[in-house]
Design a protein around this motif. Structure first.
Motif, PDB file in Angstrom:
ATOM      1  N   GLU A 194     -44.159 -51.229  12.464  1.00 44.99           N
ATOM      2  CA  GLU A 194     -42.898 -52.356  12.653  1.00 44.99           C
ATOM      3  C   GLU A 194     -41.917 -51.797  12.003  1.00 44.99           C
ATOM      4  OE1 GLU A 194     -43.897 -56.107  12.537  1.00 44.99           O
ATOM      5  OE2 GLU A 194     -45.915 -55.804  13.500  1.00 44.99           O
ATOM      6  N   MET A 195     -40.714 -51.640  12.766  1.00 43.64           N
ATOM      7  CA  MET A 195     -39.404 -51.315  12.144  1.00 43.64           C
ATOM      8  C   MET A 195     -38.440 -52.138  12.415  1.00 43.64           C
ATOM      9  SD  MET A 195     -37.226 -47.725  12.552  1.00 43.64           S
ATOM     10  CE  MET A 195     -38.790 -46.486  12.270  1.00 43.64           C
ATOM     11  N   VAL A 251     -36.654 -44.227  18.620  1.00 42.92           N
ATOM     12  CA  VAL A 251     -37.756 -44.457  17.511  1.00 42.92           C
ATOM     13  C   VAL A 251     -38.863 -45.108  18.486  1.00 42.92           C
ATOM     14  CG1 VAL A 251     -38.125 -45.884  15.473  1.00 42.92           C
ATOM     15  CG2 VAL A 251     -36.290 -44.227  15.603  1.00 42.92           C
ATOM     16  N   GLU A 252     -38.370 -46.245  19.212  1.00 42.90           N
ATOM     17  CA  GLU A 252     -38.890 -47.028  20.127  1.00 42.90           C
ATOM     18  C   GLU A 252     -39.861 -46.070  20.962  1.00 42.90           C
ATOM     19  OE1 GLU A 252     -38.912 -51.607  21.638  1.00 42.90           O
ATOM     20  OE2 GLU A 252     -36.859 -50.063  22.031  1.00 42.90           O
ATOM     21  N   SER A 273     -37.489 -53.994  16.271  1.00 42.99           N
ATOM     22  CA  SER A 273     -36.704 -55.114  16.291  1.00 42.99           C
ATOM     23  C   SER A 273     -35.152 -54.760  15.938  1.00 42.99           C
ATOM     24  CB  SER A 273     -36.943 -56.215  15.400  1.00 42.99           C
ATOM     25  OG  SER A 273     -38.369 -56.467  15.667  1.00 42.99           O
ATOM     26  N   LYS A 274     -34.122 -54.982  16.632  1.00 40.60           N
ATOM     27  CA  LYS A 274     -32.741 -54.575  16.444  1.00 40.60           C
ATOM     28  C   LYS A 274     -32.055 -55.952  15.914  1.00 40.60           C
ATOM     29  CE  LYS A 274     -33.142 -51.459  20.190  1.00 40.60           C
ATOM     30  NZ  LYS A 274     -33.354 -51.509  21.283  1.00 40.60           N
ATOM     31  N   ILE A 281     -29.223 -48.940   8.933  1.00 42.70           N
ATOM     32  CA  ILE A 281     -30.205 -48.816   8.047  1.00 42.70           C
ATOM     33  C   ILE A 281     -31.552 -49.531   8.825  1.00 42.70           C
ATOM     34  CG2 ILE A 281     -29.525 -51.213   7.135  1.00 42.70           C
ATOM     35  CD1 ILE A 281     -30.698 -49.807   4.299  1.00 42.70           C
ATOM     36  N   ALA A 282     -32.615 -48.889   8.600  1.00 43.36           N
ATOM     37  CA  ALA A 282     -33.602 -49.527   9.158  1.00 43.36           C
ATOM     38  C   ALA A 282     -34.905 -49.816   8.061  1.00 43.36           C
ATOM     39  CB  ALA A 282     -34.510 -48.523  10.095  1.00 43.36           C
ATOM     40  N   ALA A 283     -35.671 -50.626   8.255  1.00 45.60           N
ATOM     41  CA  ALA A 283     -36.754 -51.009   7.448  1.00 45.60           C
ATOM     42  C   ALA A 283     -37.997 -50.555   8.150  1.00 45.60           C
ATOM     43  CB  ALA A 283     -36.804 -52.369   6.844  1.00 45.60           C
TER      44      ALA A 283
END
Length: 151
Positions: free
Chosen positions: A27-28, A46-47, A54-55, A79-81
């Motif tokens: 999950e990102m 990425v998806e 999730s955006k 930035i992404a997690a």
């Protein structure tokens, strides 16, 4: 509690979350500004690569970056997690996969600036730029983790 505060609390929770269960799609969460097309393109790629994305649109990403420990010189576009790491900027999928398979003791990866040809910025496989591993300790310098266009 306003929308910004809820988004900030959610961001902090995702950035410190433990790794996802083995075998499940990672999950990102991608934090981006609402007007940025290249961020949207990066998140879509990425998806398509199989991540559950999730955006979250925010006017200002500085508090998310500060919480994650992104040094100013490593700042990118968004930035992404993912899985307890941050991804700053247009980090290529190959670097994300390497990060998640090797699981180094770092805070995250950064592709500073907006490298031409990177994922979301033209996606040119021959584009050459460096992706840095950002240590958890602010006193340590980021090190090259992946060289796009040379592997």
């Amino acid at each position: 509690m306003n929308t910004y505060s809820r988004s900030l609390f959610a961001a902090i929770a995702v950035l410190v979350a433990s790794p996802a269960a083995a075998g499940a799609a990672a999950e990102m969460t991608v934090y981006k500004t609402p007007w940025c097309g290249c961020c949207h393109t990066w998140a879509e790629a990425v998806e398509k690569a199989g991540y559950q994305v999730s955006k979250v649109d925010l006017e200002d990403l500085s508090s998310i970056r500060k919480q994650a420990g992104v040094p100013a010189e490593m700042k990118g576009c968004h930035i992404a997690a993912v899985d307890g790491y941050f991804l700053e900027g247009h980090v290529p999928l190959e670097a994300v996969e390497k990060l998640l398979s090797e699981r180094p003791d770092v805070a995250g990866l950064a592709a500073p600036g907006m490298p031409q040809g990177s994922l979301g910025m033209g996606d040119d496989p021959s584009a050459s730029y460096e992706v840095y591993a950002v240590p958890r300790q602010a006193s340590e310098a980021p090190q090259v983790f992946y060289r796009a266009g040379s592997e």
